[in-house]
Structure formats: structure tokens, C-alpha cells
Scaffold this motif. Structure first.
Motif: not given
Length: 366
Positions: A142-170
Motif C-alpha cells: 500500500f505504501s509503495e502504491l500510494a506514495l507516488g500519487p501523494i507526492f504528485l498531489l503535493i507537487a501540484i499544490f506547491l506549483l499553485c502556491a508559487l505565486s504566493r511565496l514571499r521572499t521577505d518571509y525567508l
């Protein structure tokens, strides 16, 4: 000896059980201890995770086809081995109680705030019991099959969040804060140290490690560090370190502000499901290990009857450890993290040192 699991499945399991603490606890801990510079801590943790990985590979290659208990028996005899096995049993029980508590608090914080925690605990224990009946192969698969789709979803979330990333917070990062980032890295190490779980199943991987298996193992260690860095930098860059340090589930709040082309929102429910699945697999794996440890300690052939008494013990211990988010945070930061470092790093390093001292004899025997 039958080859029951593969190195790929073990590495995927390691990354899968790391999901929930990285999404839920690590950003908060880094923000508390190192402020906005906390996202640098994953790089410091790499300097400890790499030696740990080398020690684990050394033990597996020096004692081919043996698990942790058999390795310790070879090194110091049965009394030596059973003493450490008893200590590991205590650690696993404590770990399970804390993990079940974290799972319950996550559901209360995100989806069902008015539901009692004992309901969540009973549900997860029943599901774990059912999973254990299906066997360890099913859990790893189950871990082997589920990890790939989960990483893909997280990657999509992060791509959608790129415009909201604030360098002054970092930025900027002051050199004054670098010692704090080193100290904060212990919270990453307490999660990354789950690499040692492979030693509990090393007798099921195979007699010898191939170069491909070794590459997969090293890749798993590196992916964990990169994943931790990316999650932390996006959490800090969108939510801010000052707010992150006061949140029990900062990545959940971060994802609440994300939308897909301003059409699809409410992705935080998916993040909660990811964490629940990660917690579920973690609890299953830890119960498998706990049953194996008890078998090694008492030489029990039939282990099925142990789940009920162990489940009751862990159920009540969970209440004793903490009942609120504040109590859990205190226990996790001051006890769980430090205990994890002992069992995940100090003891394996001692075993690695003993292995080096006996290396010549081992090579002759095997």
C-alpha cells in the motif's frame, strides 16, 4: 529464507511514514527554534542522516540475511540482545501512543473538532487490526502504491502556491541564527531516523544487497531531506515563521490559501487525508515491529493474541501521555524527540562500531 519484501518497498514505506510528521510537526518545531532561518536545518540534518545510512548498510552487508535481534545476538549474546530488545519495546509503545494521539488531534483540528478522541482511537485500532490480518506484504505494498500519487498531489499544490511565496518571509538569513538552525535539526533527525526500521525487516529483504538496492536506499535518504526542505520553505514563505511556530498543523493552514486557477479550492482536506493515511501506515508498521520484538524477547510462536492486550495498553497510555494539543506538543518536544534520537542514532551507531571491530570474523563466517 523467502524474500518477502523488496528494498523499494522498504524505502517507500520510510518516505510514506515520514509524510505526516514533516507536514504537521517539523515546520512548527523549526520555526520555534530557528525562526525564519529554520528552513536551513534540513541541510544540517543531512550530515547525520548520511552516517546513519552508512551504518545501516554496514550492518546489513556485514550480517546478510539477519534482522536486528539476530545481529545483536551475534555481537554480544542473547542477554545483550534481549536487553536492547526490551528497551526497544518500551520505545515502540511510547512511540505508538504518541502517534495515535497525534492522529486524533489532527482530525479534531481539521475535520471533526466536536468528535471525542476516543472514537478516533478505536477506529484506527480496528483498522490496524484488520490490516495486520492481511499481512505485512499488504501494508508495504500500500505504501509503495500510494506514495507516488501523494507526492504528485503535493507537487501540484506547491506549483499553485508559487505565486504566493514571499521572499521577505525567508530572507535575509543572519549568520547569528545558524547555531539555532543546527540545534533545530534534531526535530528533523527524529523523523529521518526512522531509517533504522529497515533493520527490523532486514531478514526479509535478501541474503545480499545489490548495487541497485543500495542506490535506492541512498536515494530514499536524500529524497527525505529534499522533501523536508521544500515543505518547510513553502510553509515559511506563505504562512510566515512567526505564525507557523504557533500552529499545530501549519502546512494545513498554508494549503488553505491555495487555489487552482482561482477555481478549485479547499485542498486542505486532501492534506488531512494524506496525514491520516501516513499515520495509519506508521501505526501498522510499528505494531508489526512490536509483535516481532515480543516474539524475539519471549520466543513466542503465535503472536495473534497479543494485539488485544497491547491495543488496550496503548489506548490508555495515549490518554496518560496527553489529552490536549498543548500537552502533546510539550511531550513531543521534550520527550519523544530526544528518546527517538537515542534509539534511532545512538544505539545503531554503537552497533555499527561493534560491527567494525568484528568485521573480519563476520566475513569469514558468512
Amino acid at each position: 529464507m523467502n524474500k518477502l519484501i523488496t528494498m523499494r518497498q522498504v524505502v517507500f514505506m520510510y518516505l510514506f511514514i515520514s509524510l505526516s510528521p514533516v507536514l504537521r510537526q517539523v515546520p512548527t518545531a523549526l520555526a520555534k527554534q530557528a525562526g525564519r532561518s529554520g528552513y536551513l536545518s534540513p541541510f544540517w540534518s543531512l550530515m547525520v542522516i548520511v552516517p546513519l545510512s552508512a551504518v545501516i548498510l554496514l550492518l546489513i552487508r556485514s550480517y546478510p540475511g539477519l534482522n536486528l535481534y539476530e545481529i545483536m545476538v551475534y555481537m554480544g549474546g542473547k542477554i545483550f540482545a534481549k536487553t536492547f530488545i526490551f528497551l526497544y519495546i518500551i520505545w515502540i509503545i511510547l512511540f505508538l501512543s504518541a502517534k495515535i494521539n497525534a492522529y486524533s488531534l489532527t482530525l479534531q483540528f481539521t475535520l471533526m473538532p466536536k468528535t471525542r478522541s476516543d472514537f478516533f482511537m478505536l477506529v484506527i485500532l480496528l483498522l490496524v487490526y484488520y490490516a495486520l490480518l492481511r499481512g505485512s506484504k499488504t501494508i508495504f505494498r500500500f505504501s509503495e502504491l500510494a506514495l507516488g500519487p501523494i507526492f504528485l498531489l503535493i507537487a501540484i499544490f506547491l506549483l499553485c502556491a508559487l505565486s504566493r511565496l514571499r521572499t521577505d518571509y525567508l530572507l535575509p538569513v543572519s549568520t547569528i541564527n545558524l547555531p539555532s538552525t543546527i540545534k533545530a535539526s534534531k526535530d528533523i533527525l527524529a523523523v529521518g531516523g526512522n531509517l533504522i526500521l529497515i533493520l527490523f525487516f532486514s531478514d526479509k529483504i535478501g541474503i545480499s544487497l545489490t548495487k541497485k538496492q543500495i542506490r535506492k536506499f541512498w536515494l530514499g535518504s536524500i529524497v527525505f531531506v529534499i522533501f523536508t526542505f521544500v515543505i518547510t520553505i513553502f510553509t515559511f514563505g506563505i504562512t510566515g515563521a512567526n505564525l507557523t511556530k504557533n500552529l499545530p498543523f501549519p502546512f494545513y493552514i498554508t494549503v488553505k490559501s491555495i487555489s487552482f486557477f482561482n477555481i478549485f479550492e479547499r485542498f486542505e482536506v486532501i492534506v488531512t487525508i494524506m496525514c491520516v493515511l501516513s499515520d495509519f501506515i506508521t501505526i501498522c508498521i510499528m505494531f508489526l515491529i512490536l509483535l516481532r520484538l515480543i516474539d524475539w524477547l519471549f520466543d513466542i510462536e503465535e503472536r495473534g493474541f497479543l494485539f488485544l492486550p497491547l491495543g488496550i495498553i496503548i489506548y490508555y497510555l495515549t490518554y496518560y501521555i496527553s489529552t490536549t494539543q498543548f500537552e502533546y506538543n510539550f511531550i513531543y518536544e521534550n520527550l519523544i524527540v530526544n528518546v527517538n534520537l537515542v534509539f534511532q542514532y545512538i544505539i545503531p551507531m554503537i552497533l555499527g562500531l561493534l560491527s567494525l571491530l568484528k568485521h573480519k570474523n563476520v566475513k569469514k563466517q558468512f
